[in-house]
Design a protein around this motif. Structure first.
Motif, short mmCIF file in Angstrom:
data_model
loop_
_atom_site.label_atom_id
_atom_site.label_comp_id
_atom_site.label_asym_id
_atom_site.label_seq_id
_atom_site.Cartn_x
_atom_site.Cartn_y
_atom_site.Cartn_z
N SER A 8 -4.05 -36.52 -12.06
CA SER A 8 -2.97 -36.19 -11.10
C SER A 8 -3.20 -34.84 -10.43
N GLN A 9 -4.10 -34.01 -10.99
CA GLN A 9 -4.40 -32.69 -10.44
C GLN A 9 -5.54 -32.72 -9.43
N LEU A 10 -6.12 -33.87 -9.20
CA LEU A 10 -7.28 -33.96 -8.31
C LEU A 10 -6.93 -33.57 -6.87
N LYS A 11 -7.86 -32.87 -6.26
CA LYS A 11 -7.72 -32.46 -4.86
C LYS A 11 -9.05 -32.65 -4.15
N ILE A 12 -8.97 -32.87 -2.84
CA ILE A 12 -10.18 -32.95 -2.03
C ILE A 12 -10.94 -31.63 -2.16
N GLY A 13 -12.24 -31.73 -2.37
CA GLY A 13 -13.06 -30.53 -2.54
C GLY A 13 -13.45 -30.28 -3.98
N MET A 14 -12.79 -30.97 -4.92
CA MET A 14 -13.19 -30.85 -6.33
C MET A 14 -14.47 -31.63 -6.57
N ALA A 15 -15.31 -31.11 -7.45
CA ALA A 15 -16.57 -31.77 -7.77
C ALA A 15 -16.43 -32.53 -9.08
N ILE A 16 -16.45 -33.86 -9.02
CA ILE A 16 -16.35 -34.69 -10.22
C ILE A 16 -17.67 -34.61 -10.99
N GLY A 22 -15.49 -43.86 -20.14
CA GLY A 22 -16.12 -44.43 -21.31
C GLY A 22 -16.47 -45.89 -21.21
N TRP A 23 -15.59 -46.75 -21.73
CA TRP A 23 -15.87 -48.17 -21.82
C TRP A 23 -15.65 -48.89 -20.49
N MET A 24 -14.95 -48.26 -19.55
CA MET A 24 -14.57 -48.94 -18.32
C MET A 24 -15.65 -48.82 -17.25
N GLU A 25 -15.74 -49.81 -16.39
CA GLU A 25 -16.53 -49.68 -15.17
C GLU A 25 -15.63 -48.99 -14.15
N HIS A 26 -16.24 -48.12 -13.34
CA HIS A 26 -15.44 -47.42 -12.34
C HIS A 26 -15.90 -47.81 -10.94
N PRO A 27 -15.05 -47.61 -9.94
CA PRO A 27 -15.35 -48.11 -8.59
C PRO A 27 -16.24 -47.20 -7.77
N PHE A 28 -17.12 -46.46 -8.41
CA PHE A 28 -17.99 -45.55 -7.68
C PHE A 28 -19.45 -45.82 -8.06
N ALA A 29 -20.34 -45.59 -7.12
CA ALA A 29 -21.76 -45.83 -7.37
C ALA A 29 -22.35 -44.80 -8.30
N ARG A 30 -21.69 -43.66 -8.43
CA ARG A 30 -22.18 -42.60 -9.32
C ARG A 30 -20.99 -41.91 -9.98
N SER A 31 -21.27 -41.13 -11.02
CA SER A 31 -20.21 -40.46 -11.77
C SER A 31 -20.03 -39.01 -11.35
N ARG A 32 -20.96 -38.47 -10.56
CA ARG A 32 -20.87 -37.08 -10.13
C ARG A 32 -20.90 -37.00 -8.60
N PHE A 33 -19.82 -36.48 -8.03
CA PHE A 33 -19.73 -36.38 -6.58
C PHE A 33 -18.57 -35.45 -6.22
N VAL A 34 -18.58 -34.96 -5.00
CA VAL A 34 -17.50 -34.11 -4.51
C VAL A 34 -16.48 -34.99 -3.80
N LEU A 35 -15.21 -34.83 -4.14
CA LEU A 35 -14.14 -35.60 -3.50
C LEU A 35 -14.00 -35.18 -2.04
N THR A 36 -14.08 -36.17 -1.16
CA THR A 36 -13.99 -35.87 0.27
C THR A 36 -12.80 -36.53 0.96
N SER A 37 -12.05 -37.38 0.21
CA SER A 37 -10.92 -38.06 0.85
C SER A 37 -9.86 -38.44 -0.17
N GLU A 38 -8.65 -38.65 0.33
CA GLU A 38 -7.55 -39.10 -0.52
C GLU A 38 -7.80 -40.53 -1.02
N VAL A 39 -8.60 -41.28 -0.26
CA VAL A 39 -8.92 -42.65 -0.66
C VAL A 39 -9.69 -42.65 -1.98
#
Length: 406
Positions: A8-16, A22-39
């Motif tokens: 809930s603290q995430l903001k555009i510009g944060m670097a994931i 863990g056990w879940m598949e996530h909707p991103f091609a990679r696990s490390r990226f900089v947030l660029t949109s609210e989407v």
């Protein structure tokens, strides 16, 4: 600096740095990226991801504990929970290991047959499954660590089959520690052994894919609980408990699971237990797409995720069931020796019996010796566990030293 924050603290510009799912598949091609949109933030929320690790050196900062601080806090809670006495060993590990080895082989063969029959459209014969569950239950009652320890060894080729055997074994142990009656425990064991039957209909290319799944592939994976339920409904005499566990072991208490998006009050007790066991075994196992984590780290994750995904009370009971140092765990002792946990102490789970076999100071194998960490100097003890270790880091096979003549 790496910090752990609530999603809930995430903001555009944060670097994931880590989506911490863990056990879940996530909707991103990679696990490390900089947030660029609210989407992107919305997709994280919709995936049910409750916490993430951000890299403050690569993106904007926020007031939050560091990863090390968050880990230390959770570990302290887990250790406090895990030290409650629950072990009830009736025979020694050495006495049970040979029988457990045979049970492991037989159970794996039965699950392989079940999956093969399901893939061919044949009815699953409960007559071949029931005796295996009874044998697993008997082994757990004699020595809960023997079979559980052996099942930590999985190759990528037989993961699907051994995972089912592991879930059955851990679920039976969980029921036993919670004092459930024999029939309920047996039915839960059946559910554990058969819970992934629906994966027989999932193409191997998807099951074993090393990279991120596409939306279409993930949709196929998410069909396996309902497919398994449909397959098992054709079996004469199948009970409601195995059917429920098969259909609902991927439900989550915050309603973000599948296939029915049930929430805490809707998910049965045994399905909530199965969900915990299923994830624990999955994240401690080596897969084509991730390295399994040590049991102690996995228990910390289960406890952390229980704030949202799992039943918190059941998660705490599972931590006590498994113990902070399960049989088969590689540990570093204060003396600098490496050892494998051979047997839990009934009243002091931080001081198990350990088979030591390697000196990290000289980096060489030593004559194997069993030490009882609950005993004092001169009585076979006089050492203590500093931390768990990764076998791959030291390039040792601790399972070779689980059984030894002392």
């Amino acid at each position: 600096m790496l910090k752990k924050i609530d999603s809930s603290q995430l903001k555009i510009g944060m670097a994931i740095h880590d989506l911490d799912c863990g056990w879940m598949e996530h909707p991103f091609a990679r696990s490390r990226f900089v947030l660029t949109s609210e989407v992107e933030i919305l997709k994280i929320h919709q995936a049910g991801i409750r916490s993430v690790v951000i890299d403050c050196a690569q993106g904007i900062n926020t007031d939050a504990p560091t990863v090390a601080e968050a880990r230390a806090s959770i570990e302290a809670e887990v250790v406090a929970i895990a030290t409650a006495p629950v072990a009830r060993t009736r025979v020694t590990l050495s006495e049970e290991l040979a029988r457990a080895t045979q049970i492991r082989r037989q159970a794996t063969g039965v699950v392989r047959t079940v999956m093969g029959d399901a893939r061919l459209g044949k009815v699953v014969e409960l007559g071949q499954v029931g005796p295996i569950v009874e044998n697993i239950t008997a082994s757990i009652l004699r020595n809960p660590g023997a079979l559980s320890g052996l099942l930590r060894i999985k190759s990528k080729d037989d993961y699907t089959f051994l995972h089912s055997v592991s879930v059955c074994t851990l679920l039976v142990a969980f029921c036993n520690v919670r004092g459930m009656d024999a029939e309920t425990t047996y039915q839960a064991g059946l559910g554990g052994l058969l819970h992934d039957t629906g994966k027989a209909l999932v193409p191997d290319a998807i099951l074993n894919k090393a990279g991120a799944l596409t939306d279409v592939e993930f949709a196929i994976i998410k069909k396996h609980p309902r497919d398994g339920h449909t397959i098992l409904m054709q079996s004469d005499g199948i009970g409601t408990i195995p059917l429920d566990i098969t259909l609902h072991h991927h439900e989550r208490c915050d309603g973000n699971g599948y296939p029915d998006k049930q929430a805490q009050g809707q998910i049965s007790e045994l399905a909530r237990m199965a969900a915990i066991v299923d994830v624990y075994d999955a994240i401690t196992s080596d897969r084509s797409y991730h390295k399994g984590m040590p049991p102690a780290d996995a228990l910390r994750k289960i406890f952390e995720w229980s704030k949202f995904h799992f039943d918190p009370a059941l998660a705490q009971e599972f931590v006590r069931c498994v113990g902070i140092y399960p049989v088969g765990t590689l540990v570093m002792l204060e003396s600098g020796r490496l050892g494998v946990v051979a047997e839990a102490h009934e009243t002091s789970l931080l001081t198990p019996k350990v088979n030591v076999f390697f000196n990290t100071k000289t980096k060489e194998y030593i004559k194997p010796q069993q030490i009882d960490l609950a005993r004092g100097v001169g009585f076979g003890g006089s050492d203590k566990i500093v931390r768990h270790e990764s076998p791959s880091l030291w390039q040792v096979d601790p399972m070779r030293f689980m059984d030894m003549a002392v």
